[in-house]
Write an enzyme that holds these catalytic residues in place. Structure first.
Site, short mmCIF file in Angstrom:
data_model
loop_
_atom_site.label_atom_id
_atom_site.label_comp_id
_atom_site.label_asym_id
_atom_site.label_seq_id
_atom_site.Cartn_x
_atom_site.Cartn_y
_atom_site.Cartn_z
N CYS A 129 0.93 -1.38 0.07
CA CYS A 129 0.08 0.03 0.05
C CYS A 129 0.89 1.22 -0.05
CB CYS A 129 -1.16 -0.12 1.12
SG CYS A 129 -0.14 -0.73 2.90
N HIS A 242 -2.48 6.36 3.96
CA HIS A 242 -1.08 6.63 4.30
C HIS A 242 -0.58 7.83 3.56
CE1 HIS A 242 -1.02 2.61 5.72
NE2 HIS A 242 -0.37 2.01 4.86
N1 NAP Z 1 -4.55 -3.26 5.21
C1 NAP Z 1 -4.23 -2.66 4.14
O1 NAP Z 1 -3.71 -1.35 4.00
C2 NAP Z 1 -3.45 -3.50 2.95
C3 NAP Z 1 -2.73 -3.01 1.98
C4 NAP Z 1 -2.30 -3.70 0.96
C5 NAP Z 1 -2.53 -5.20 1.08
N2 NAP Z 1 -2.96 -5.90 2.26
C6 NAP Z 1 -3.02 -7.23 2.32
O2 NAP Z 1 -4.46 -7.37 2.46
C7 NAP Z 1 -4.65 -8.72 2.97
C8 NAP Z 1 -5.60 -8.56 4.02
O3 NAP Z 1 -5.53 -7.40 4.91
P1 NAP Z 1 -6.46 -6.72 5.76
O4 NAP Z 1 -5.73 -5.32 6.25
O5 NAP Z 1 -7.93 -6.75 5.16
O6 NAP Z 1 -6.24 -7.50 6.99
P2 NAP Z 1 -7.76 -8.14 8.26
O7 NAP Z 1 -8.46 -6.79 8.35
O8 NAP Z 1 -7.11 -8.45 9.29
O9 NAP Z 1 -8.56 -9.07 7.46
C9 NAP Z 1 -8.23 -10.66 7.08
C10 NAP Z 1 -9.02 -10.95 6.31
O10 NAP Z 1 -8.57 -12.33 6.11
C11 NAP Z 1 -9.59 -13.41 6.52
N3 NAP Z 1 -8.51 -14.36 6.60
C12 NAP Z 1 -7.45 -14.77 7.68
N4 NAP Z 1 -6.66 -15.71 7.55
C13 NAP Z 1 -7.39 -16.49 6.57
C14 NAP Z 1 -7.23 -17.80 6.04
N5 NAP Z 1 -6.29 -18.82 6.31
N6 NAP Z 1 -8.11 -18.28 4.99
C15 NAP Z 1 -9.18 -17.51 4.65
N7 NAP Z 1 -9.38 -16.24 5.06
C16 NAP Z 1 -8.62 -15.83 5.95
C17 NAP Z 1 -10.07 -12.90 7.78
O11 NAP Z 1 -11.00 -13.64 8.06
P3 NAP Z 1 -11.91 -13.77 9.53
O12 NAP Z 1 -12.58 -12.27 9.62
O13 NAP Z 1 -12.85 -14.99 9.39
O14 NAP Z 1 -10.79 -13.79 10.68
C18 NAP Z 1 -10.59 -11.38 7.42
O15 NAP Z 1 -11.49 -11.52 6.55
C19 NAP Z 1 -3.29 -8.85 3.57
O16 NAP Z 1 -2.35 -10.04 2.96
C20 NAP Z 1 -2.60 -7.66 3.66
O17 NAP Z 1 -1.04 -7.79 3.86
C21 NAP Z 1 -3.43 -4.95 3.37
#
Ligand code: NAP
Length: 340
Positions: A129, A242
């Site tokens: 990001c 950010h």
């Molecule tokens: N946040 C950002 O700004 C950002 C930016 C770029 C990339 N990312 C990437 O995007 C991804 C998600 O980030 P996020 O910020 O949305 O995280 P988050 O709020 O912690 O959400 C994680 C999501 O993934 C699900 N999950 C976790 N482990 C899983 C598994 N083994 N199988 C299936 N579903 C699973 C969770 O489900 P439950 O609700 O059931 O736990 C939840 O829906 C990550 O890889 C992160 O590195 C994030």
């Protein structure tokens, strides 16, 4: 409109933005299927006026019949799910860092290198990001002169760490204002009313993994393997979007006026640059919007070939879900979906 989409991580911080963006952009699909872990299986999410049920992600079933699989969960989950999706003929568009530096997987910001989608083999990565907005700005400015060196300091919102970190900032802020005990679980220090100069874990060279990812991904997207780069990534008590202070050293001097023209012509970038009226990018303006906001463009007084600027961009949208949906739109437009 025969496209079937699976979204893994539908209940997460980025997942919520995927749902909004797919709806807002009227993504041309026939069916959307939502996945997360057992914890959220059975919960309902409203999409286009319908209640969709979230399912546990069973890779043997979740990707069958899907044309596109957005994977937005964890890096470990992506490492399993993306190849599984590709094997059954879907294209996995991955938000994690699992494949970003894999030379067999295109790492794409559509405004910069959409042509790299041509050689995908079933997995496409979307960058970190912080990388996306920085790469867009550098791409616009390199039309004026080749870039030699970039020094960047980031001010990263807590939603970049996911929904648990968003709750932690709220809980700590409430506790601090009430004079109560501050509980920590996501970050190593209190984030409310504080700054933490650590995003991700440290490497042996003293940089964090986030700083290193930003360098390597920026080099890869821009095709500049020798770009000199140094980043300091800082977590700040902001919910969404950010920001960055960016110092760019060019081979030839670039005037701020010329930089403003190039940036205003770059799709996905918006100039907010009227310091006399206190107009410059702010994270609260960038949150929930699509553009990378850029301002405070000025000459670097310490370097005759340098420019300095400030930017803010939504980490959950252009930094993650929006970039992934734009990749999907390009795949559809270029007829590059898999043959399931
Ligand atoms: N946040 C950002 O700004 C950002 C930016 C770029 C990339 N990312 C990437 O995007 C991804 C998600 O980030 P996020 O910020 O949305 O995280 P988050 O709020 O912690 O959400 C994680 C999501 O993934 C699900 N999950 C976790 N482990 C899983 C598994 N083994 N199988 C299936 N579903 C699973 C969770 O489900 P439950 O609700 O059931 O736990 C939840 O829906 C990550 O890889 C992160 O590195 C994030």
């Amino acid at each position: 409109m025969s496209i079937v989409v699976s979204l893994v991580g539908a209940t997460g911080a980025v997942g919520a933005q995927f749902l909004k963006i797919l709806e807002q952009r009227k993504f041309p699909m026939r069916k959307l299927r939502l996945y997360a872990t057992k914890r959220s299986a059975g919960s309902k999410i409203r999409f286009r006026g319908e209640d969709l049920t979230v399912e546990d992600t069973d890779p043997a079933k979740a990707f069958l019949g899907a044309d596109i699989v957005f994977v937005s969960a964890t890096t470990a989950a992506s490492a399993d799910y993306c190849p599984a999706a590709a094997r059954v003929g879907a294209v996995a568009i991955d938000d994690s860092s699992a494949f970003r530096l894999d030379p067999k997987v295109p790492l794409v910001v559509p405004e910069i290198n959409a042509n790299d989608l041509q050689w995908h083999k079933g997995i496409v990565s979307t960058p970190n990001c912080t990388t996306v907005p920085l790469a867009m700005v550098l791409h616009a400015l390199r039309q004026a002169s080749p870039i030699r060196r970039v020094v960047v300091d980031t001010y990263q919102a807590v939603s970049g760490t996911g929904s648990a970190a968003v709750r932690e900032l709220t809980d700590q802020t409430r506790a601090a204002l009430a004079g109560g005990k501050i509980e920590k679980s996501v970050y190593p220090h209190q984030i409310a009313f504080n700054l933490i100069p650590q995003v991700d874990t440290f490497r042996e060279d003293g940089y964090t993994k986030e700083e290193w990812k930003m360098q390597e991904e920026t080099r890869r997207i821009l095709g500049l393997s020798g770009l000199l780069f140094s980043a300091t990534c800082v977590r700040v008590p902001v919910y969404q979007a950010h920001s960055m202070a960016v110092h760019i050293d060019f081979e030839r001097p670039v005037e701020p006026k010329q930089a403003r023209v190039l940036l205003s012509e770059m799709p996905g970038v918006k100039l907010v640059d009227n310091p006399e009226k206190s107009l410059y990018p702010l994270p609260i303006q960038a949150a929930d919007t699509d553009d990378v906001l850029v301002g405070r463009i000025r000459k670097d007084t310490s370097n005759p070939t340098g420019l300095v600027l400030w930017l803010s961009a939504d980490n959950l949208r252009k930094g993650a879900a929006l970039n992934a949906v734009q990749i999907a739109e390009e795949l559809v437009r270029r007829n590059l979906l898999g043959k399931r």
